[in-house]
Design a protein around this motif. Structure first.
Motif, mmCIF file in Angstrom:
data_model
loop_
_atom_site.group_PDB
_atom_site.id
_atom_site.type_symbol
_atom_site.label_atom_id
_atom_site.label_comp_id
_atom_site.label_asym_id
_atom_site.label_seq_id
_atom_site.Cartn_x
_atom_site.Cartn_y
_atom_site.Cartn_z
ATOM 1 N N GLY A 138 -1.260 83.546 31.875
ATOM 2 C CA GLY A 138 -0.584 83.868 32.904
ATOM 3 C C GLY A 138 -0.388 85.602 32.944
ATOM 4 O O GLY A 138 0.765 85.979 33.581
ATOM 5 N N TYR A 139 -1.165 86.063 32.185
ATOM 6 C CA TYR A 139 -1.021 87.527 32.219
ATOM 7 C C TYR A 139 -1.488 87.965 33.251
ATOM 8 O O TYR A 139 -2.618 87.709 33.825
ATOM 9 N N PRO A 140 -0.769 89.181 33.956
ATOM 10 C CA PRO A 140 -1.264 89.721 35.276
ATOM 11 C C PRO A 140 -2.653 90.703 35.048
ATOM 12 O O PRO A 140 -2.550 91.830 35.376
ATOM 13 N N ALA A 141 -3.407 90.123 34.456
ATOM 14 C CA ALA A 141 -4.767 90.867 34.322
ATOM 15 C C ALA A 141 -5.778 90.564 35.389
ATOM 16 O O ALA A 141 -5.814 89.733 35.953
ATOM 17 N N GLN A 142 -6.531 91.741 35.711
ATOM 18 C CA GLN A 142 -7.298 91.799 36.952
ATOM 19 C C GLN A 142 -8.630 91.868 36.716
ATOM 20 O O GLN A 142 -9.440 92.769 36.108
ATOM 21 N N ALA A 143 -9.397 90.733 36.789
ATOM 22 C CA ALA A 143 -10.770 90.663 36.590
ATOM 23 C C ALA A 143 -11.588 90.985 37.755
ATOM 24 O O ALA A 143 -11.567 90.363 38.916
ATOM 25 N N VAL A 144 -12.425 92.057 37.628
ATOM 26 C CA VAL A 144 -13.016 92.743 38.836
ATOM 27 C C VAL A 144 -14.637 92.110 38.691
ATOM 28 O O VAL A 144 -15.418 92.721 38.185
ATOM 29 N N ASP A 145 -14.757 91.102 39.488
ATOM 30 C CA ASP A 145 -16.349 90.843 39.690
ATOM 31 C C ASP A 145 -16.899 91.495 41.163
ATOM 32 O O ASP A 145 -16.345 92.165 41.752
ATOM 33 N N THR A 146 -18.133 90.917 41.146
ATOM 34 C CA THR A 146 -18.637 91.622 42.560
ATOM 35 C C THR A 146 -17.823 91.316 43.583
ATOM 36 O O THR A 146 -17.933 92.147 44.541
ATOM 37 N N HIS A 147 -17.273 90.155 44.073
ATOM 38 C CA HIS A 147 -16.308 89.845 45.160
ATOM 39 C C HIS A 147 -15.058 90.946 45.290
ATOM 40 O O HIS A 147 -14.835 91.313 46.257
ATOM 41 N N VAL A 148 -14.546 90.957 44.058
ATOM 42 C CA VAL A 148 -13.269 91.598 44.057
ATOM 43 C C VAL A 148 -13.597 93.308 44.326
ATOM 44 O O VAL A 148 -13.048 93.929 44.916
ATOM 45 N N PHE A 149 -14.904 93.521 43.627
ATOM 46 C CA PHE A 149 -15.425 95.189 44.013
ATOM 47 C C PHE A 149 -15.648 95.282 45.360
ATOM 48 O O PHE A 149 -15.267 96.349 45.870
ATOM 49 N N ARG A 150 -16.297 94.354 45.998
ATOM 50 C CA ARG A 150 -16.692 94.516 47.471
ATOM 51 C C ARG A 150 -15.433 94.496 48.174
ATOM 52 O O ARG A 150 -15.220 95.547 49.019
ATOM 53 N N VAL A 151 -14.510 93.731 48.148
ATOM 54 C CA VAL A 151 -13.440 93.432 49.029
ATOM 55 C C VAL A 151 -12.420 94.630 48.853
ATOM 56 O O VAL A 151 -11.853 95.079 49.935
ATOM 57 N N GLY A 152 -12.306 95.114 47.477
ATOM 58 C CA GLY A 152 -11.505 96.237 47.424
ATOM 59 C C GLY A 152 -11.886 97.259 47.976
ATOM 60 O O GLY A 152 -11.086 98.167 48.437
ATOM 61 N N ASN A 153 -13.331 97.670 48.114
ATOM 62 C CA ASN A 153 -13.572 98.826 48.571
ATOM 63 C C ASN A 153 -13.802 98.749 49.930
ATOM 64 O O ASN A 153 -13.397 99.704 50.838
ATOM 65 N N ARG A 154 -14.261 97.594 50.613
ATOM 66 C CA ARG A 154 -14.420 97.530 51.881
ATOM 67 C C ARG A 154 -13.172 97.642 52.570
ATOM 68 O O ARG A 154 -13.340 98.106 54.072
ATOM 69 N N THR A 155 -12.309 96.848 52.071
ATOM 70 C CA THR A 155 -10.793 96.794 53.069
ATOM 71 C C THR A 155 -9.836 97.973 52.618
ATOM 72 O O THR A 155 -9.235 98.397 53.685
ATOM 73 N N GLY A 156 -10.150 98.640 51.814
ATOM 74 C CA GLY A 156 -9.238 99.933 51.227
ATOM 75 C C GLY A 156 -8.245 99.491 50.375
ATOM 76 O O GLY A 156 -7.115 100.005 50.114
ATOM 77 N N CYS A 193 -7.047 95.242 57.814
ATOM 78 C CA CYS A 193 -8.315 95.993 56.790
ATOM 79 C C CYS A 193 -8.669 97.216 57.298
ATOM 80 O O CYS A 193 -8.742 97.487 58.620
ATOM 81 N N GLY A 194 -8.996 98.025 56.675
ATOM 82 C CA GLY A 194 -9.468 99.249 56.895
ATOM 83 C C GLY A 194 -10.881 99.590 57.014
ATOM 84 O O GLY A 194 -11.532 100.586 57.282
ATOM 85 N N PHE A 195 -11.753 98.441 56.936
ATOM 86 C CA PHE A 195 -13.051 98.442 57.128
ATOM 87 C C PHE A 195 -13.521 98.882 58.404
ATOM 88 O O PHE A 195 -13.198 98.240 59.495
ATOM 89 N N ALA A 196 -14.376 100.088 58.633
ATOM 90 C CA ALA A 196 -14.604 100.507 59.970
ATOM 91 C C ALA A 196 -15.899 99.869 60.744
ATOM 92 O O ALA A 196 -15.589 99.769 62.146
ATOM 93 N N ASP A 197 -16.631 98.739 60.213
ATOM 94 C CA ASP A 197 -17.581 98.397 60.604
ATOM 95 C C ASP A 197 -17.393 96.744 60.967
ATOM 96 O O ASP A 197 -18.143 95.991 60.507
ATOM 97 N N LYS A 198 -16.356 96.377 61.243
ATOM 98 C CA LYS A 198 -15.948 94.893 61.528
ATOM 99 C C LYS A 198 -16.794 94.236 62.339
ATOM 100 O O LYS A 198 -17.313 94.773 63.373
ATOM 101 N N THR A 199 -17.125 92.936 62.253
ATOM 102 C CA THR A 199 -18.005 91.950 63.014
ATOM 103 C C THR A 199 -17.381 91.371 63.744
ATOM 104 O O THR A 199 -17.289 90.127 63.873
ATOM 105 N N VAL A 200 -16.305 91.996 64.632
ATOM 106 C CA VAL A 200 -15.655 91.083 65.605
ATOM 107 C C VAL A 200 -16.224 91.011 66.881
ATOM 108 O O VAL A 200 -16.587 92.273 67.412
#
Length: 214
Positions: free
Chosen positions: A135-153, A207-214
């Motif tokens: 239950g320690y608030p450690a942050q595991a950054v995998d490919t999904h977290v890396f992508r979402v963190g960067n894409r969304t801001g 989300c701050g992503f500029a190229d949203k697919t909406v």
């Protein structure tokens, strides 16, 4: 790289994640701290679904370091043959099991440095174990977290260490325990790599992503 979102926006995002799924869970199956370490180590360059399929049989016969050593390298290899890099991973499982028996009395240590000293266990694996088991608030950054963190801001950064620091620095402390699970699940099912499902996204307006697919 999307610019860093402000605190108020990030809090709104995690308010929504929490409302939609208050207790997000990791998808790797395990029965104790040891099987969690093994499962996460096996998941490198593999899917959780594929790892779970292989480890159900493995953990049924070897759910402690001692039982894993008794099973032996050939036995471990046979169980995880369907997972990528299975030969090297089987060797790591045997080696880390021996270290746990010899140095830690068969118990999994709960320090990041000790976990990272185990074969096949990097910082991401150590953070997953610290978070999911203790239950320690450690942050595991995998490919999904890396992508979402960067894409969304939410947590932009040029490498995984930078993204990890941004999560720790910018996500409200009351959401830190589950932060990486929300981000992983969002990246796995909504904010996917090639064609993000923006039309289905619960944070599309934030989300701050500029190229949203909406």
């Amino acid at each position: 790289m999307t610019p860093q979102l402000d605190y108020a926006t990030i809090r709104q995002i995690f308010d929504r994640f929490h409302a939609a799924d208050p207790e997000p869970q990791g998808e790797l199956e395990h029965v104790n701290a040891y099987t969690l370490v093994v499962a996460v180590a096996l998941s490198a360059q593999a899917t959780d679904k594929g790892v779970n399929k292989a480890t159900r049989g493995l953990f049924a016969v070897a759910d402690t370091p001692e039982k894993m050593l008794a099973l032996g390298l050939e036995g471990v290899t046979e169980h995880i043959r369907t997972i990528g890099l299975f030969r090297n991973k089987a060797r790591n499982v045997i080696r880390l099991s021996q270290i746990l028996v010899d140095q830690y009395g068969g118990q999994v240590p709960n320090s990041r440095a000790a976990l990272q000293s185990l074969p096949g266990v990097g910082r991401k694996t150590a953070n997953v174990v610290l978070n999911m088991w203790w239950g320690y608030p450690a942050q595991a950054v995998d490919t999904h977290v890396f992508r979402v963190g960067n894409r969304t801001g939410i947590a932009p950064g040029r490498d995984v260490d930078a993204v990890e620091r941004r999560i720790e620095d910018h996500i409200p402390v009351d959401y830190q325990n589950h932060a990486h699970h929300w981000l992983i699940l969002h990246g796995r099912y909504t904010c996917v790599a090639r064609k993000p499902k923006c039309a289905e996204c619960l944070i599309v307006d934030l989300c701050g992503f500029a190229d949203k697919t909406v």
